[in-house]
Scaffold this motif. Structure first.
Motif, PDB file in Angstrom:
ATOM      1  N   SER A 268       0.698  -1.263   0.010  1.00 32.97           N
ATOM      2  CA  SER A 268       0.020   0.035   0.201  1.00 32.97           C
ATOM      3  C   SER A 268       0.916   1.357   0.007  1.00 32.97           C
ATOM      4  CB  SER A 268      -1.031   0.034   1.275  1.00 32.97           C
ATOM      5  OG  SER A 268      -0.305   0.038   2.402  1.00 32.97           O
ATOM      6  N   ASN A 269       2.182   0.976   0.165  1.00 29.94           N
ATOM      7  CA  ASN A 269       3.113   2.236   0.151  1.00 29.94           C
ATOM      8  C   ASN A 269       3.227   2.638  -1.428  1.00 29.94           C
ATOM      9  OD1 ASN A 269       3.062   2.179   2.850  1.00 29.94           O
ATOM     10  ND2 ASN A 269       5.425   1.496   2.731  1.00 29.94           N
ATOM     11  N   ALA A 270       4.012   3.977  -1.362  1.00 34.60           N
ATOM     12  CA  ALA A 270       4.436   4.413  -2.877  1.00 34.60           C
ATOM     13  C   ALA A 270       5.833   5.033  -2.769  1.00 34.60           C
ATOM     14  CB  ALA A 270       3.393   5.572  -3.367  1.00 34.60           C
ATOM     15  N   ILE A 271       6.460   5.208  -3.670  1.00 30.39           N
ATOM     16  CA  ILE A 271       7.760   5.864  -3.636  1.00 30.39           C
ATOM     17  C   ILE A 271       7.419   7.362  -4.069  1.00 30.39           C
ATOM     18  CG2 ILE A 271       8.897   3.916  -4.095  1.00 30.39           C
ATOM     19  CD1 ILE A 271       9.069   6.442  -6.823  1.00 30.39           C
ATOM     20  N   GLY A 272       8.216   8.260  -3.423  1.00 28.87           N
ATOM     21  CA  GLY A 272       8.060   9.811  -3.741  1.00 28.87           C
ATOM     22  C   GLY A 272       9.040  10.430  -4.598  1.00 28.87           C
ATOM     23  N   ASP A 273      10.389   9.842  -4.923  1.00 29.74           N
ATOM     24  CA  ASP A 273      11.397  10.427  -5.555  1.00 29.74           C
ATOM     25  C   ASP A 273      12.612   9.299  -5.120  1.00 29.74           C
ATOM     26  OD1 ASP A 273      13.038  12.292  -7.050  1.00 29.74           O
ATOM     27  OD2 ASP A 273      12.684  13.854  -5.558  1.00 29.74           O
ATOM     28  N   ALA A 274      13.749   9.747  -6.000  1.00 25.16           N
ATOM     29  CA  ALA A 274      14.795   8.853  -5.939  1.00 25.16           C
ATOM     30  C   ALA A 274      16.102   9.820  -6.596  1.00 25.16           C
ATOM     31  CB  ALA A 274      14.590   7.442  -6.856  1.00 25.16           C
ATOM     32  N   ILE A 275      17.369   9.694  -5.939  1.00 21.17           N
ATOM     33  CA  ILE A 275      18.530  10.214  -6.497  1.00 21.17           C
ATOM     34  C   ILE A 275      19.604   9.360  -6.316  1.00 21.17           C
ATOM     35  CG2 ILE A 275      17.685  12.755  -6.169  1.00 21.17           C
ATOM     36  CD1 ILE A 275      19.224  12.807  -3.406  1.00 21.17           C
ATOM     37  N   THR A 276      20.709   9.706  -7.211  1.00 23.60           N
ATOM     38  CA  THR A 276      21.597   9.050  -7.418  1.00 23.60           C
ATOM     39  C   THR A 276      22.767   9.321  -5.932  1.00 23.60           C
ATOM     40  OG1 THR A 276      21.736   8.650  -9.421  1.00 23.60           O
ATOM     41  CG2 THR A 276      23.935   8.392  -8.749  1.00 23.60           C
ATOM     42  N   VAL A 277      23.437   8.310  -5.460  1.00 19.69           N
ATOM     43  CA  VAL A 277      24.513   8.650  -4.399  1.00 19.69           C
ATOM     44  C   VAL A 277      25.745   8.094  -5.198  1.00 19.69           C
ATOM     45  CG1 VAL A 277      25.185   7.494  -2.222  1.00 19.69           C
ATOM     46  CG2 VAL A 277      22.836   8.196  -2.615  1.00 19.69           C
ATOM     47  N   ASP A 278      25.861   6.815  -5.805  1.00 16.57           N
ATOM     48  CA  ASP A 278      27.149   6.626  -6.129  1.00 16.57           C
ATOM     49  C   ASP A 278      26.645   5.564  -7.457  1.00 16.57           C
ATOM     50  OD1 ASP A 278      26.591   4.040  -5.152  1.00 16.57           O
ATOM     51  OD2 ASP A 278      28.066   4.887  -3.608  1.00 16.57           O
ATOM     52  N   ARG A 279      27.602   4.743  -7.905  1.00 23.24           N
ATOM     53  CA  ARG A 279      27.368   3.972  -9.141  1.00 23.24           C
ATOM     54  C   ARG A 279      26.236   2.825  -8.876  1.00 23.24           C
ATOM     55  NH1 ARG A 279      31.870  -0.076 -11.622  1.00 23.24           N
ATOM     56  NH2 ARG A 279      30.780  -1.103 -13.326  1.00 23.24           N
ATOM     57  N   HIS A 280      26.253   2.318  -7.631  1.00 24.59           N
ATOM     58  CA  HIS A 280      25.488   1.388  -7.146  1.00 24.59           C
ATOM     59  C   HIS A 280      24.269   1.712  -6.287  1.00 24.59           C
ATOM     60  CE1 HIS A 280      28.222  -1.502  -8.664  1.00 24.59           C
ATOM     61  NE2 HIS A 280      29.026  -1.083  -7.853  1.00 24.59           N
ATOM     62  N   ARG A 281      24.386   2.856  -5.698  1.00 27.25           N
ATOM     63  CA  ARG A 281      23.339   3.344  -4.395  1.00 27.25           C
ATOM     64  C   ARG A 281      22.486   4.491  -4.939  1.00 27.25           C
ATOM     65  NH1 ARG A 281      26.377   4.187   0.592  1.00 27.25           N
ATOM     66  NH2 ARG A 281      27.806   5.166  -0.780  1.00 27.25           N
ATOM     67  N   PHE A 282      21.265   4.358  -4.464  1.00 27.81           N
ATOM     68  CA  PHE A 282      20.205   5.555  -4.598  1.00 27.81           C
ATOM     69  C   PHE A 282      19.416   5.674  -3.254  1.00 27.81           C
ATOM     70  CE2 PHE A 282      20.618   3.021  -8.400  1.00 27.81           C
ATOM     71  CZ  PHE A 282      20.814   4.009  -9.612  1.00 27.81           C
ATOM     72  N   LEU A 283      19.160   7.083  -3.219  1.00 29.07           N
ATOM     73  CA  LEU A 283      18.259   7.355  -2.131  1.00 29.07           C
ATOM     74  C   LEU A 283      16.873   7.445  -2.659  1.00 29.07           C
ATOM     75  CD1 LEU A 283      20.283  10.328  -0.325  1.00 29.07           C
ATOM     76  CD2 LEU A 283      19.821   8.008   0.539  1.00 29.07           C
ATOM     77  N   VAL A 284      15.978   6.846  -1.984  1.00 27.28           N
ATOM     78  CA  VAL A 284      14.476   6.809  -2.018  1.00 27.28           C
ATOM     79  C   VAL A 284      13.601   7.190  -1.018  1.00 27.28           C
ATOM     80  CG1 VAL A 284      12.680   5.042  -3.245  1.00 27.28           C
ATOM     81  CG2 VAL A 284      15.022   4.948  -3.875  1.00 27.28           C
ATOM     82  N   ILE A 285      12.593   7.951  -1.489  1.00 24.23           N
ATOM     83  CA  ILE A 285      11.656   8.113  -0.544  1.00 24.23           C
ATOM     84  C   ILE A 285      10.466   7.249  -0.837  1.00 24.23           C
ATOM     85  CG2 ILE A 285       9.878   9.956   0.170  1.00 24.23           C
ATOM     86  CD1 ILE A 285      11.563  12.228  -0.789  1.00 24.23           C
ATOM     87  N   GLU A 286      10.129   6.720   0.517  1.00 23.84           N
ATOM     88  CA  GLU A 286       8.939   5.803   0.540  1.00 23.84           C
ATOM     89  C   GLU A 286       7.981   6.270   1.546  1.00 23.84           C
ATOM     90  OE1 GLU A 286       8.009   0.949   1.411  1.00 23.84           O
ATOM     91  OE2 GLU A 286      10.129   1.590   0.907  1.00 23.84           O
ATOM     92  N   ARG A 287       6.671   6.376   1.163  1.00 22.34           N
ATOM     93  CA  ARG A 287       5.662   6.776   2.013  1.00 22.34           C
ATOM     94  C   ARG A 287       4.322   6.037   2.204  1.00 22.34           C
ATOM     95  NH1 ARG A 287       1.734   8.773  -1.025  1.00 22.34           N
ATOM     96  NH2 ARG A 287       2.214   9.062  -3.219  1.00 22.34           N
ATOM     97  N   ASP A 288       3.593   6.126   3.165  1.00 26.20           N
ATOM     98  CA  ASP A 288       2.114   5.780   3.168  1.00 26.20           C
ATOM     99  C   ASP A 288       1.396   6.610   2.618  1.00 26.20           C
ATOM    100  OD1 ASP A 288       1.781   7.671   5.151  1.00 26.20           O
ATOM    101  OD2 ASP A 288       1.695   6.350   6.675  1.00 26.20           O
ATOM    102  N   ASN A 289      -0.125   6.673   2.332  1.00 28.93           N
ATOM    103  CA  ASN A 289      -0.763   7.688   2.008  1.00 28.93           C
ATOM    104  C   ASN A 289      -1.807   8.500   2.778  1.00 28.93           C
ATOM    105  OD1 ASN A 289      -1.937   8.522  -0.749  1.00 28.93           O
ATOM    106  ND2 ASN A 289      -3.572   7.645  -0.673  1.00 28.93           N
TER     107      ASN A 289
END
Length: 397
Positions: A268-289
């Motif tokens: 039931s969650n959703a993601i809100g955004d994603a950005i790059t940290v390096d070649r392998h890693r990303f920061l992702v916002i995950e949220r409820d509604n």
């Protein structure tokens, strides 16, 4: 849902030098993050001299606000680009939540300057998105080919090294490439094998993606050669609660064969955004509604493509709980625990190796997560992580 980012320089709001790129930290929680800055753009902020908007949402009132509006609201921030001078580009989404009610909302990138020392956000200008060269084959809402929320639901944005913008859409889903002043540079690029109900080329096909569940997040590789768009919804036939992240070759203007799976903590969650940290890693916002006191899950995860547990999904490490940020200095007049309790939190930027900028999508005039009965403002916060990310320097500089 209403609702990333390439890093192109050092921000004026700084929190110490970037850390050198070293081995990634172990896969566990980072510890409690801390609020370090807070600024607000009032909900009732409109583009000066702009056209009326909101004629199809009903008269309201909505959280005390009546419609339609005399101008275009500066709202719905669904993607952010950090500039080198301490300012940011923020992307407004389709307007009022769906194709049917957003034909008089002009798709726009706003240029803003947040000032956490005064707690205010200044709108410096911006530009509308348009298709003057007629790259789009299907009929548009306006004859002047200025794009509206009935044409696309734009939710994610990165800025290329040449100053152009790549934007992710949810209606197709499509990738859209715009000039530095917002003119479309080529035909919308569809996602092979995936179509949402709003896709103009759906014909008699059955859509295999939920309504407005396309590219909610999109990161750019540190070398600028790849894009990593992330769907908000699960493709039909995939495991519930799993989202596809794709790789797109910018030079070839085509998807590669590489693809990853981001696992939500709840279907039931959703993601809100994603950005790059390096070649392998990303920061992702995950949220409820949920919003306000009902909000229980608003988090930032570090997602790793290396899949060290071999489960076929991105490895996740919790780096910040946005409903439980330490606030020892009582910034913004809040208590020692700060909550970011908005239904949709859709913007994240990396300011230095340990500090994030995060913005909400205020869904004007509908959301009231901060104060019941009042429309949410556009809030800009800075968050200090409990330890460094050890990010690639190109993701920060």
């Amino acid at each position: 849902m209403k609702r990333i980012l390439t890093i192109i320089g050092a921000a004026a709001v700084t929190f110490g030098p970037a850390q050198p790129a070293t081995a990634a930290p172990p896969a566990d929680t980072f510890g409690r993050a801390t609020l370090t800055g807070f600024a607000v753009l009032p909900a009732e902020t409109f583009v000066p001299g702009s056209e009326p908007s909101g004629s199809a949402i009903g008269a309201g009132p909505f959280n005390g606000i009546s419609a339609p509006f005399a101008g275009q609201p500066v709202q719905g921030f669904s993607g952010v680009v950090r500039r080198s001078d301490g300012t940011f580009d923020v992307l407004s989404d389709n307007g009022y939540g769906n194709k049917a009610n957003s034909a008089d909302f002009l798709l726009r990138v706003h240029h803003i300057r947040p000032d956490v020392s005064t707690g205010s956000v200044t709108v410096l200008g911006g530009f509308n998105l348009s298709d003057p060269e007629r790259h789009i084959r299907f009929p548009l809402t306006r004859q002047d080919r200025v794009l509206t929320g009935a044409d696309f639901d734009v939710e994610s944005i990165v800025r290329a090294s040449d100053g152009t913008y790549w934007i992710g859409d949810e209606f197709g889903p499509f990738l859209l490439h715009f000039s530095a002043d917002g003119e479309l540079l080529g035909a919308p690029i569809p996602l092979p094998g995936v179509k949402a109900p709003e896709n103009p080329d759906l014909g008699g096909e059955t859509p295999n993606l939920g309504s407005s569940k396309g590219f909610e997040g999109m990161a750019r590789s540190v070398d600028g050669k790849r894009l990593y768009p992330l769907l908000e919804g699960t493709v039909a036939g995939d495991e519930p609660g799993t989202l596809r992240m794709y790789e797109f070759d910018v030079h070839k203007s085509a998807y590669t064969k590489r693809r990853w799976i981001y696992p939500l903590e709840s279907p039931s969650n959703a993601i809100g955004d994603a950005i790059t940290v390096d070649r392998h890693r990303f920061l992702v916002i995950e949220r409820d509604n949920e919003q306000g006191d009902a909000a229980k899950f608003k988090r930032v995860y570090l997602a790793d493509t290396r899949d060290r547990d071999h489960d076929g999904k991105l490895d996740k490490t919790l780096v910040a709980d946005l409903l439980d940020l330490a606030n020892p200095k009582k910034i913004g007049g809040f208590g020692t625990t700060f909550r970011f309790p908005f239904q949709t939190i859709e913007d994240i930027a990396l300011l230095d190796d340990q500090t994030l900028a995060i913005l909400n999508d205020n869904n004007f005039p509908f959301s009231s997560g901060r104060t019941a009965g009042k429309p949410d403002a556009n809030e800009f916060i800075t968050v200090r992580l409990a330890r460094p990310l050890h990010a690639d320097r190109r993701a920060i500089s």
